[in-house]
Design a protein around this motif. Structure first.
Motif, PDB file in Angstrom:
ATOM      1  N   ASP A 103      45.381  17.139  27.288  1.00  0.00           N
ATOM      2  CA  ASP A 103      45.497  15.645  26.867  1.00  0.00           C
ATOM      3  C   ASP A 103      44.349  15.170  26.171  1.00  0.00           C
ATOM      4  N   HIS A 104      44.003  13.744  26.041  1.00  0.00           N
ATOM      5  CA  HIS A 104      43.007  13.354  25.291  1.00  0.00           C
ATOM      6  C   HIS A 104      41.605  13.187  25.994  1.00  0.00           C
ATOM      7  N   ARG A 105      41.362  13.916  27.019  1.00  0.00           N
ATOM      8  CA  ARG A 105      40.115  13.569  27.951  1.00  0.00           C
ATOM      9  C   ARG A 105      38.991  14.634  27.378  1.00  0.00           C
ATOM     10  N   PHE A 106      37.822  14.002  27.639  1.00  0.00           N
ATOM     11  CA  PHE A 106      36.846  14.845  27.346  1.00  0.00           C
ATOM     12  C   PHE A 106      36.901  16.254  27.783  1.00  0.00           C
ATOM     13  N   LEU A 107      36.732  17.224  26.986  1.00  0.00           N
ATOM     14  CA  LEU A 107      36.708  18.707  27.215  1.00  0.00           C
ATOM     15  C   LEU A 107      38.111  19.311  27.691  1.00  0.00           C
ATOM     16  N   SER A 108      39.196  18.440  27.588  1.00  0.00           N
ATOM     17  CA  SER A 108      40.449  19.109  27.829  1.00  0.00           C
ATOM     18  C   SER A 108      40.718  20.161  26.835  1.00  0.00           C
ATOM     19  N   ASP A 109      40.709  19.882  25.552  1.00  0.00           N
ATOM     20  CA  ASP A 109      40.839  20.860  24.558  1.00  0.00           C
ATOM     21  C   ASP A 109      40.027  22.262  24.769  1.00  0.00           C
ATOM     22  N   ASN A 159      43.142   9.302  36.841  1.00  0.00           N
ATOM     23  CA  ASN A 159      41.661   9.139  37.207  1.00  0.00           C
ATOM     24  C   ASN A 159      40.795   8.596  36.176  1.00  0.00           C
ATOM     25  N   PRO A 160      39.624   7.978  36.676  1.00  0.00           N
ATOM     26  CA  PRO A 160      38.677   7.429  35.717  1.00  0.00           C
ATOM     27  C   PRO A 160      38.078   8.718  34.748  1.00  0.00           C
ATOM     28  N   PRO A 161      37.400   8.110  33.538  1.00  0.00           N
ATOM     29  CA  PRO A 161      37.299   9.199  32.366  1.00  0.00           C
ATOM     30  C   PRO A 161      36.295  10.020  32.705  1.00  0.00           C
ATOM     31  N   GLU A 162      35.358   9.889  33.715  1.00  0.00           N
ATOM     32  CA  GLU A 162      34.615  11.159  33.944  1.00  0.00           C
ATOM     33  C   GLU A 162      35.269  12.315  34.722  1.00  0.00           C
ATOM     34  N   TRP A 163      36.470  12.185  35.232  1.00  0.00           N
ATOM     35  CA  TRP A 163      37.120  13.330  35.635  1.00  0.00           C
ATOM     36  C   TRP A 163      38.022  14.086  34.740  1.00  0.00           C
ATOM     37  N   ASN A 164      38.261  15.232  35.064  1.00  0.00           N
ATOM     38  CA  ASN A 164      39.265  16.050  34.336  1.00  0.00           C
ATOM     39  C   ASN A 164      39.858  17.004  35.409  1.00  0.00           C
ATOM     40  N   GLY A 165      40.884  17.813  34.902  1.00  0.00           N
ATOM     41  CA  GLY A 165      41.609  18.707  36.107  1.00  0.00           C
ATOM     42  C   GLY A 165      42.833  19.479  35.284  1.00  0.00           C
ATOM     43  N   LEU A 166      43.605  19.772  36.205  1.00  0.00           N
ATOM     44  CA  LEU A 166      44.763  20.828  35.857  1.00  0.00           C
ATOM     45  C   LEU A 166      45.787  20.636  36.711  1.00  0.00           C
ATOM     46  N   LYS A 167      46.853  20.481  35.998  1.00  0.00           N
ATOM     47  CA  LYS A 167      48.300  20.578  36.685  1.00  0.00           C
ATOM     48  C   LYS A 167      48.837  22.047  36.205  1.00  0.00           C
ATOM     49  N   VAL A 168      49.447  22.754  37.325  1.00  0.00           N
ATOM     50  CA  VAL A 168      49.942  23.932  37.019  1.00  0.00           C
ATOM     51  C   VAL A 168      51.446  24.093  37.555  1.00  0.00           C
TER      52      VAL A 168
END
Length: 737
Positions: free
Chosen positions: A315-321, A370-379
């Motif tokens: 998605d568009h989140r920081f570091l997602s790419d 979640n807030p912008p300081e979070w990232n994660g993964l759905k499998v």
């Protein structure tokens, strides 16, 4: 799961072995002085101590001192540890001395733990070991500073602050008893100097034993360096000598599991109800992304499904790419084909593409709302459904046990050149799949004006294509990419939709639609700029699909979603199925019951025949179709369905979930007796997910801890707003919240 020793992560300058002093442990009567084999939680006390040792040493470097060759402890712990027999109970110093033979050629350090001290934190013992080696000490003791009068040895220092002795409490003078620095009973020592010092120790006059702490004065006299590492956690001071002590110790261990920041501090990968989510730079790191990708690769190789490959989006989140590319490199390094999406994409698109391609796994790098300081993964599994709990736990365990040198990767340019990674765009196919679920011709003839707020997330492109192809006039706000999401969480709740509401009122739009950060959830604003609750939206769509489209089937909802759906299902002669929170449970319920609609009050829904996951883009298109085919605004449609099933009103409050609350509240709820709330009889109590009390007239109240945030959620539904609020208030009062 124990965090086992890992040489790749060791910071130690000298070799380290561990000794667990447990002679006599587990052989006395229940709740006597020795409790190493008593249950602490679902394990024995000694197991927790062994876990501490495994933080620093492999099993082949751990020595357990027992009282005889066939000790119950030896039978419990198994044959893959070293055992040393202390045949006479001559004290802790003597217990170390009986290890002379196995240590006679050893030049490293020895970590010494007692078999009945399970409450030391791994971080504290890590600090003890590191301080010992960094200072070049010959012996380092684990101590605490406290005003409590406890039966522990006193640390005696000279005027310059140097340690000169440890005096046991029974031998301490009045002056020494006032010393506030106490010995907690864990040590790191250079093995050879310690053994030499212990050989000079004489029996304690009172106990007739050789005490380990008597080696301190011998080391000082020999000019050796003695240091301390101080505990910062008062729970580490607790002794275990009674049943009450065991119960208190269990609460300590449980409370630590829920300590704020524990997951990030320990850099542990842990999935919640919506996948893995963590703070960027804490647990969400490229190293953890790679470990998780390696664990998934290992699973596919073991199951011989690696040739199916994986599909990865972001998605568009920081570091997602960057995370998507890092994961792709690991799969490629394991000879597993990868389809890497060419641009940021909604999670439902990734779900669709996984099933369409027949991939073994689909990965969506996102932290949803979640807030912008979070990232994660759905499998996702090959059919597009989220992994089930037992699958997630197995992958978590494997990923957390992996060291850096067990992760295999192939650089992206090489993998692209070799064709093992291929870039692909599924936007058109996904849009076609959504449009196949709705009556595009009906929407085209309605002349709808729709305002869209993608909340700086990834919903804009696909939703704009669908609505534009349906000849809607679309106005978009918050459409550009902003990894900070305007400085707030990209969650489409009423408080975040002020500009959308204003846009509706000022622009003469028929409808307002908002999607969350990864576009699997939706919120709706009516023609007057009023917020439409998700519960009302689910009610509308279920009525529309069943009564206007003529589709048959029940509805699946999670246990925090409105019971008005149950009333409508009864009206239709259909079934309403309740499942735990987590959309994977809704999908399982839909498949098992051939249900028509599945949804949750947080904004996720899907229908039979579409993807096995929630889809905010499809939901938006269905709402547009509903307005077009009925020719009525949302406010009129709501009045119609409320006239059919009546009204229920929901109240939700969220409280910070402190560690104490997470441990104590479930116990209080188990012990509590609820006959009635706010004058209404309690008809049943469900512990399917949290604790839910059902009252007459479809009223209810639920308490459950969030699976994605450190919150206790209290949700109630009553016949009026006042009754819903009263249900929440009475539950809080009864439970002291």
């Amino acid at each position: 799961m124990a965090n086992h020793w890992n040489s790749d992560e060791s910071l130690l300058d000298r070799p380290l072995r561990a000794a667990i002093l447990a002679a006599g442990q587990g052989t006395e009567s229940r709740y006597g002085a020795n409790l190493a084999l008593e249950e602490l939680g679902d394990r024995a006390v000694i197991d927790h101590v062994l876990d501490l040792a495994l933080q620093f040493c492999p099993r082949e470097e751990i020595y357990v001192v027992v009282s005889h060759p066939r000790s119950p402890l030896q039978q419990h712990l198994g044959p893959d540890l070293h055992y040393v027999v202390q045949r006479e109970p001559l004290g802790t110093g003597h217990a170390v001395l009986v290890m002379r033979r196995v240590l006679q050629h050893y030049e490293g350090d020895l970590l010494i733990l007692y078999g009945d001290t399970p409450l030391f934190r791994p971080a504290s013992i890590r600090g003890l070991v590191l301080r010992h080696q960094l200072t070049g000490a010959d012996l380092t003791l684990f101590t605490t500073q406290t005003a409590q009068d406890l039966p522990y040895g006193r640390i005696v220092r000279d005027e310059e602050g140097n340690i000169v002795d440890v005096v046991e409490e029974a031998n301490a003078s009045e002056v020494q008893r006032r010393i506030c620095e106490l010995n907690l009973g864990a040590y790191v020592a250079r093995a050879r100097p310690l053994l030499q010092a212990l050989q000079q120790v004489t029996r304690n006059a009172r106990t007739r034993q050789y005490l380990l702490t008597d080696a301190v004065s011998e080391l000082v006299r020999a000019g050796r360096r003695v240091e301390t590492f101080r505990s910062g956690d008062e729970d580490e001071i607790r002794g275990i000598n009674t049943p009450a002590d065991l119960e208190a110790a269990e609460m300590v261990l449980q409370r630590r599991l829920f300590r704020p920041g524990r997951i990030d501090e320990e850099s542990v990968i842990q999935f919640g109800t919506g996948g893995w989510r963590a703070v960027i730079g804490e647990s969400f790191t490229m190293q953890n992304v790679r470990r998780l990708a390696q664990a998934l690769s290992n699973t596919l190789i073991r199951e011989e499904r690696d040739e199916l490959g994986v599909l990865i989006g972001y998605d568009h989140r920081f570091l997602s790419d960057a995370a998507a590319e890092a994961a792709a490199e690991v799969f490629a390094g394991n000879n597993i084909p990868v389809t890497l999406l060419t641009e940021p994409a909604p999670t439902p698109l990734i779900t669709y593409a996984t099933a369409e391609q027949g991939a073994a796994y689909g990965l969506a790098f996102t932290a949803s709302h979640n807030p912008p300081e979070w990232n994660g993964l759905k499998v996702f599994q090959g059919d597009g459904a989220l992994l089930l709990d037992e699958q997630v736990r197995a992958i978590e365990d494997e990923a957390n046990a992996l060291s850096r040198n067990l992760v295999v990767s192939l650089e992206l340019p090489l993998a692209l050149d070799a064709g093992i990674i291929a870039r692909r765009d599924y936007t058109n196919e996904y849009v076609d799949a959504v449009e196949a679920q709705v009556d595009m011709e009906a929407i085209r003839g309605a002349g709808l004006r729709i305002a869209v707020d993608p909340m700086y997330g990834v919903g804009e492109v696909t939703l704009d294509i669908v609505l534009t192809e349906a000849r809607c006039r679309v106005g978009i706000i918050h459409g550009r990419r902003d990894p900070l999401f305007g400085g707030r969480s990209p969650a489409p709740d009423m408080e975040a939709l002020g500009l959308l509401m204003h846009t509706i009122r000022e622009g003469g739009y028929h409808l307002g639609l908002a999607t969350d950060g990864d576009a699997d959830r939706i919120a709706v604003v009516d023609e007057a700029g009023g917020y439409v609750s998700v519960n009302d939206l689910l009610l509308l769509l279920y009525w529309y699909l069943h009564e206007v489209r003529g589709m048959q089937g029940g509805v699946v909802r999670n246990l925090s979603t409105t019971h008005m759906l149950d009333r409508m299902a009864r009206e239709f002669g259909e079934e309403a199925i309740e499942v735990p929170v987590g959309f994977k449970h809704i999908i399982v319920g839909m498949q098992a019951n051939d249900a028509l609609l599945g949804g949750e009050s947080s904004g996720g829904l899907t229908i039979r025949g579409h993807i096995l996951g929630k889809d905010g883009i499809l939901a938006a298109a269905l709402i547009a179709e509903m307005l077009a085919k009925t020719g009525q605004p949302i406010s009129d449609l709501l009045a119609r369905v409320h006239g059919l099933v009546g009204r229920l009103y929901m109240e939700e409050q969220s409280l910070p979930a402190t560690p104490d609350m997470r441990v104590q509240l479930p116990r209080r709820l188990q012990e509590a007796s609820f006959d009635a709330l706010v004058g209404s009889p309690v008809e049943s109590v469900s512990r399917l997910d949290g604790t839910k009390l059902r009252l007459e007239g479809d009223q209810w109240v639920l308490l459950r801890f969030s699976g994605t945030e450190p919150l206790l959620r209290i949700v109630a539904e009553g016949n009026s707003p006042a009754e819903a609020s009263a249900l929440v208030r009475e539950m809080r009062e009864r439970l002291g919240l």
